[in-house]
Design a protein around this motif. Structure first.
Motif, PDB file in Angstrom:
ATOM      1  N   PHE A   9      37.024 -16.910  95.342  1.00 27.88           N
ATOM      2  CA  PHE A   9      35.794 -17.633  95.942  1.00 27.88           C
ATOM      3  C   PHE A   9      35.825 -19.219  95.432  1.00 27.88           C
ATOM      4  O   PHE A   9      37.561 -19.185  95.196  1.00 27.88           O
ATOM      5  CB  PHE A   9      34.388 -17.574  94.345  1.00 27.88           C
ATOM      6  CG  PHE A   9      33.983 -15.930  94.220  1.00 27.88           C
ATOM      7  CD1 PHE A   9      33.302 -16.017  95.157  1.00 27.88           C
ATOM      8  CD2 PHE A   9      34.864 -15.748  93.876  1.00 27.88           C
ATOM      9  CE1 PHE A   9      32.559 -14.979  94.596  1.00 27.88           C
ATOM     10  CE2 PHE A   9      34.483 -13.797  93.349  1.00 27.88           C
ATOM     11  CZ  PHE A   9      33.826 -13.561  94.053  1.00 27.88           C
ATOM     12  N   THR A  10      35.363 -20.078  96.785  1.00 25.80           N
ATOM     13  CA  THR A  10      35.298 -21.794  96.370  1.00 25.80           C
ATOM     14  C   THR A  10      34.977 -21.805  95.202  1.00 25.80           C
ATOM     15  O   THR A  10      33.750 -21.584  95.414  1.00 25.80           O
ATOM     16  CB  THR A  10      35.255 -21.898  98.223  1.00 25.80           C
ATOM     17  OG1 THR A  10      36.245 -21.444  98.609  1.00 25.80           O
ATOM     18  CG2 THR A  10      35.261 -23.513  98.583  1.00 25.80           C
ATOM     19  N   THR A  18      39.905 -17.170  91.545  1.00 24.13           N
ATOM     20  CA  THR A  18      40.073 -15.171  91.956  1.00 24.13           C
ATOM     21  C   THR A  18      39.621 -14.421  90.845  1.00 24.13           C
ATOM     22  O   THR A  18      40.159 -14.507  89.707  1.00 24.13           O
ATOM     23  CB  THR A  18      41.696 -15.365  91.643  1.00 24.13           C
ATOM     24  OG1 THR A  18      42.012 -16.188  93.278  1.00 24.13           O
ATOM     25  CG2 THR A  18      42.079 -13.751  92.479  1.00 24.13           C
ATOM     26  N   ILE A  19      39.115 -13.209  90.887  1.00 22.67           N
ATOM     27  CA  ILE A  19      38.896 -12.345  90.009  1.00 22.67           C
ATOM     28  C   ILE A  19      39.630 -10.579  90.225  1.00 22.67           C
ATOM     29  O   ILE A  19      39.499 -10.605  91.414  1.00 22.67           O
ATOM     30  CB  ILE A  19      37.560 -11.720  90.015  1.00 22.67           C
ATOM     31  CG1 ILE A  19      36.395 -13.131  89.479  1.00 22.67           C
ATOM     32  CG2 ILE A  19      37.240 -10.818  89.247  1.00 22.67           C
ATOM     33  CD1 ILE A  19      34.958 -13.182  89.818  1.00 22.67           C
ATOM     34  N   SER A  20      40.576 -10.252  89.499  1.00 19.64           N
ATOM     35  CA  SER A  20      40.992  -9.236  89.851  1.00 19.64           C
ATOM     36  C   SER A  20      41.130  -8.328  89.575  1.00 19.64           C
ATOM     37  O   SER A  20      40.541  -8.403  87.790  1.00 19.64           O
ATOM     38  CB  SER A  20      42.678  -9.982  89.335  1.00 19.64           C
ATOM     39  OG  SER A  20      43.695  -8.507  89.558  1.00 19.64           O
ATOM     40  N   ILE A  21      40.512  -7.261  89.821  1.00 15.76           N
ATOM     41  CA  ILE A  21      40.148  -6.201  89.175  1.00 15.76           C
ATOM     42  C   ILE A  21      41.023  -4.863  89.733  1.00 15.76           C
ATOM     43  O   ILE A  21      41.638  -4.454  91.027  1.00 15.76           O
ATOM     44  CB  ILE A  21      39.325  -5.240  90.522  1.00 15.76           C
ATOM     45  CG1 ILE A  21      37.539  -6.054  90.120  1.00 15.76           C
ATOM     46  CG2 ILE A  21      38.957  -3.827  89.767  1.00 15.76           C
ATOM     47  CD1 ILE A  21      36.974  -5.937  91.278  1.00 15.76           C
ATOM     48  N   ASP A  22      42.208  -4.400  88.363  1.00 17.00           N
ATOM     49  CA  ASP A  22      43.074  -3.477  88.437  1.00 17.00           C
ATOM     50  C   ASP A  22      42.579  -2.115  89.104  1.00 17.00           C
ATOM     51  O   ASP A  22      41.159  -1.716  88.767  1.00 17.00           O
ATOM     52  CB  ASP A  22      43.596  -3.162  86.974  1.00 17.00           C
ATOM     53  CG  ASP A  22      44.436  -4.527  86.884  1.00 17.00           C
ATOM     54  OD1 ASP A  22      44.697  -5.348  87.655  1.00 17.00           O
ATOM     55  OD2 ASP A  22      44.414  -4.980  85.809  1.00 17.00           O
ATOM     56  N   LYS A  56      31.762 -16.802  98.970  1.00 17.36           N
ATOM     57  CA  LYS A  56      33.127 -16.529  98.805  1.00 17.36           C
ATOM     58  C   LYS A  56      34.437 -16.554 100.389  1.00 17.36           C
ATOM     59  O   LYS A  56      34.107 -17.351 100.601  1.00 17.36           O
ATOM     60  CB  LYS A  56      33.007 -15.049  99.369  1.00 17.36           C
ATOM     61  CG  LYS A  56      31.594 -14.172  98.525  1.00 17.36           C
ATOM     62  CD  LYS A  56      30.820 -13.360  99.270  1.00 17.36           C
ATOM     63  CE  LYS A  56      30.004 -13.370 101.146  1.00 17.36           C
ATOM     64  NZ  LYS A  56      29.482 -11.869 101.746  1.00 17.36           N
ATOM     65  N   LYS A  57      35.771 -16.227  99.620  1.00 14.96           N
ATOM     66  CA  LYS A  57      36.724 -16.520 100.198  1.00 14.96           C
ATOM     67  C   LYS A  57      36.930 -16.129 101.047  1.00 14.96           C
ATOM     68  O   LYS A  57      37.435 -15.719 101.643  1.00 14.96           O
ATOM     69  CB  LYS A  57      37.676 -17.845  99.506  1.00 14.96           C
ATOM     70  CG  LYS A  57      38.869 -18.863 100.011  1.00 14.96           C
ATOM     71  CD  LYS A  57      39.646 -19.168  99.819  1.00 14.96           C
ATOM     72  CE  LYS A  57      40.859 -20.238 100.605  1.00 14.96           C
ATOM     73  NZ  LYS A  57      40.936 -20.917  99.366  1.00 14.96           N
ATOM     74  N   SER A  58      37.756 -14.686  99.988  1.00 10.99           N
ATOM     75  CA  SER A  58      38.642 -13.677 100.308  1.00 10.99           C
ATOM     76  C   SER A  58      38.124 -12.075  99.382  1.00 10.99           C
ATOM     77  O   SER A  58      38.340 -12.837  98.075  1.00 10.99           O
ATOM     78  CB  SER A  58      40.028 -14.038 100.522  1.00 10.99           C
ATOM     79  OG  SER A  58      40.746 -13.934  99.554  1.00 10.99           O
TER      80      SER A  58
END
Length: 72
Positions: A9-10, A18-22, A56-58
Motif C-alpha cells: 500500500f502507498t 507491506t502486509i505479508s501473509i504466509d 493499493k500499490k501491488s
C-alpha cells in the motif's frame, strides 16, 4: 520453499507499507485479493510511521528458498 503473499500500500507520505501473509492459498484469486485490500483501506486500522494507507500499490506472490547451516 516458503511462499508469502505481499500486499503493498502507498501511505500518506508516499512510502510503501507491506502486509505479508504466509502460506497463501494457491492459485491466488486476484479478485479476492483486491476485495481484501479494499477492505483494509476502508477499515483504516493500521498505524504506520508514514501515515495511513491511501491506495493499493501491488500484490506479489513471493517464493523464498532458505538453506540453513549448522553453526557451533
Amino acid at each position: 520453499m516458503a511462499k508469502s503473499l505481499e500486499l503493498q500500500f502507498t501511505t500518506q507520505l508516499g512510502k510503501t507499507s507491506t502486509i505479508s501473509i504466509d502460506s497463501p492459498i494457491e492459485p491466488v484469486d486476484v479478485t479476492k485479493v483486491n476485495e481484501a485490500m479494499d477492505q483494509i483501506l476502508q477499515a483504516n486500522i493500521f498505524l504506520t510511521s508514514s501515515g495511513d494507507y491511501l491506495s493499493k500499490k501491488s500484490a506479489n506472490l513471493v517464493e523464498r528458498n532458505v538453506k540453513g547451516y549448522e553453526v557451533k
